[in-house]
Design an enzyme around this catalytic site. Structure first.
Site, mmCIF file in Angstrom:
data_model
loop_
_atom_site.group_PDB
_atom_site.id
_atom_site.type_symbol
_atom_site.label_atom_id
_atom_site.label_comp_id
_atom_site.label_asym_id
_atom_site.label_seq_id
_atom_site.Cartn_x
_atom_site.Cartn_y
_atom_site.Cartn_z
ATOM 1 C CE LYS A 103 -1.895 2.801 2.797
ATOM 2 N NZ LYS A 103 -1.946 4.020 1.927
ATOM 3 C CD GLU A 141 12.546 4.454 8.918
ATOM 4 O OE1 GLU A 141 12.328 5.443 9.675
ATOM 5 O OE2 GLU A 141 12.561 4.532 7.687
ATOM 6 C CB CYS A 160 12.435 9.356 9.109
ATOM 7 S SG CYS A 160 13.421 8.224 8.114
ATOM 8 C CD GLU A 181 9.461 12.549 11.948
ATOM 9 O OE1 GLU A 181 10.402 12.077 11.288
ATOM 10 O OE2 GLU A 181 8.450 11.893 12.265
#
Length: 495
Positions: free
Chosen positions: A192, A268, A302, A393
């Site tokens: 996906k 992750e 990231c 983040e």
């Protein structure tokens, strides 16, 4: 004006025809069961690129059924490793042949630089396929010297049907980082892609079929995380989930896996990576790496070095250098960077939080351009560890500068985060470099460099940045499981 017009025409000539917008199930492009579609948006303009099939639970069921049949009864897991290698190498060659079209699709769908994509990123994905193609015929078990009157050996077998859920910031890289080792291991899968960036995943599915990957082995379901992604995470016939994305979604996936069939999970997740710059670092290099660590891929990565700790002896000097160099970074059309409207608004809200909490805006901080979702490179100084811009983040081009005195202070503050994905250390002192790299709780430490990814180096996080590893030998191991086979030794003198 004429030269500018010609340049724009040249860029427009690179925009490809959108060929694949349907789900890819059991080797065919098909409409969703519901017939619904969703719009994928060009972040350069905010305009619709195409309508794409919106997969839901019923479509996931069909894709998993195809993948399950291909694993349980099809040839792919049973092929000799040399045969899988040959097909994967052809897949890589086809990616190279279509690099320009794939890079252009990534530019209009994800806002990524066309030149970089064509020259570096798409060829890099092909090399990732070749790397794991080379491992496909080197999957070996071990002979066991057992202490009892038995002999044994181990088999390393494909784990089964895998669900891959991938993010929007590196749609091509992440697709093949996940798919390549799983294919080499002999797994079948349902992928996906992010709803923001579905186009390249469908194109890769087309190329995989041309390469000879059997029907049902690789299936692609485009759609939303809350529907298609949730159905994959909780599906009883999926044996493993590999997810890259936010910590919040990773937690939901882990819960779904635990409450369904206890499937294996690799996560992750997010990061808030520190870049620690010591007094003996070269200031020009430090400024370049700090900006690269924050602005590469528009800060949508990231491992962005969004917490920059600078030792007090060079702090003022580095601030001045950053103010100069930040202005040299260009914001503009990726054909001449991807955020969707929601992400664009999120980044701007963090910039406003930084101002309200008392950080000093050194440069940037504003949207730019008459259309599309563009934000200036932004640098804050005088940032405190408890400010939102230092804790959360952001996933955008926002850097937080913080001053420190000692090695011990730098280590303590760098570790004072719920994340642990990566870190950078800039120093000429090998003892300092070794001390800090052994002390930072993160999965990757870069010394006097940044973003030094390599196919041989395992990548993954500590703490709330997740668990499991992509890339390297460990990237293959996560799609294998070990079986012990034991037989007795008859007429043995010690029986």
């Amino acid at each position: 004006m004429g030269a500018e017009t010609n340049g724009n025409l040249e860029f427009l000539s690179k925009i490809p025809e959108i060929k694949f917008t349907k789900l890819f199930i059991n080797g065919e492009f098909v409409d969703s069961v519901s017939g619904k579609t969703f719009e994928t948006i060009d972040p350069r303009t905010g305009e619709v690129i195409a309508g794409v099939a919106e997969g839901d639970k019923e479509d996931v069921d069909l894709a998993v059924k195809a993948a399950r049949h291909a694993f349980d009864h099809g040839p792919w897991p049973r092929l000799p490793g040399t045969a899988r290698r040959k097909i994967l190498l052809k897949f890589a060659d086809l990616i190279d042949e279509h690099a320009e079209e794939l890079a252009a699709l990534e530019s209009i769908d994800a806002g990524k630089l066309f030149g970089w994509g064509k020259a570096v990123e798409i060829p890099g994905t092909a090399e990732n396929v070749r790397y794991y193609a080379g491992a496909a015929d080197k999957i070996h078990g071990e002979t066991l010297k057992m202490s009892s009157a038995h002999q044994g050996y181990t088999l390393r077998e494909p784990i089964g049907v895998v669900g891959h859920i991938i993010p929007w910031n590196f749609p091509s890289t992440m697709f093949l980082l996940k798919v390549s080792p799983a294919l080499a291991a002999g797994c079948t899968m349902v992928v996906k892609p992010a709803e923001q960036t579905p186009l390249n995943a469908l194109y890769f599915a087309h190329l995989a079929k041309l390469a000879g990957i059997p029907d049902g082995v690789l299936n692609v379901i485009t759609g939303y995380g809350t529907t298609a992604g949730a159905a994959i995470s909780s599906h009883m016939d999926i044996d493993k989930i590999s997810f890259t994305g936010s910590t919040e979604v990773g937690r939901l996936i882990l819960q779904a896996a635990a409450t369904s069939n206890l499937k294996a999970v690799t996560l992750e997740l997010g990061g808030k990576s520190p870049l620690i710059i010591f007094d003996d670092a070269d200031v020009d290099q430090a400024a370049e790496l700090a900006l690269l660590g924050n602005l590469f891929n528009k800060g949508e990565i990231c491992v962005a070095a969004s917490r920059v700790f600078v030792q007090e002896g060079i702090y003022d000097q580095l601030v001045k250098k950053l103010a100069e160099k930040a202005k040299t970074w260009t914001v503009g059309d990726p054909f001449d960077p991807k955020v969707d409207k929601e992400q664009y608004d999120k980044v701007l809200s963090y910039i406003e939080h930084g101002k309200r909490e008392g950080a000093t805006l050194l440069t940037g901080g504003k949207p730019c351009g008459a259309k599309g979702y563009f934000i200036e490179p932004t640098v804050f100084t005088d940032v405190k560890d408890n400010m939102m811009i230092a804790k959360d983040e952001i996933f955008g081009p926002v850097m937080s500068l913080m001053k420190f005195k000692t090695v011990e202070e730098a280590i303590q503050r760098a570790n004072a985060t719920r994340y642990g994905l990566a870190a950078g250390v800039l120093t000429k002192d090998i003892n300092v470099a070794n001390t800090v790299s052994r002390s930072i709780r993160a999965g990757t430490i870069w010394i006097n460099t940044y973003f030094a990814f390599d196919k041989d180096a395992p990548f993954g996080g500590y703490k709330m940045s997740g668990f499991g590893r992509d890339l390297g030998a460990q990237g293959l191991e996560q799609y294998l499981q070990v079986k012990s086979v034991v037989t007795p030794i008859y007429n043995s003198p010690w029986l």
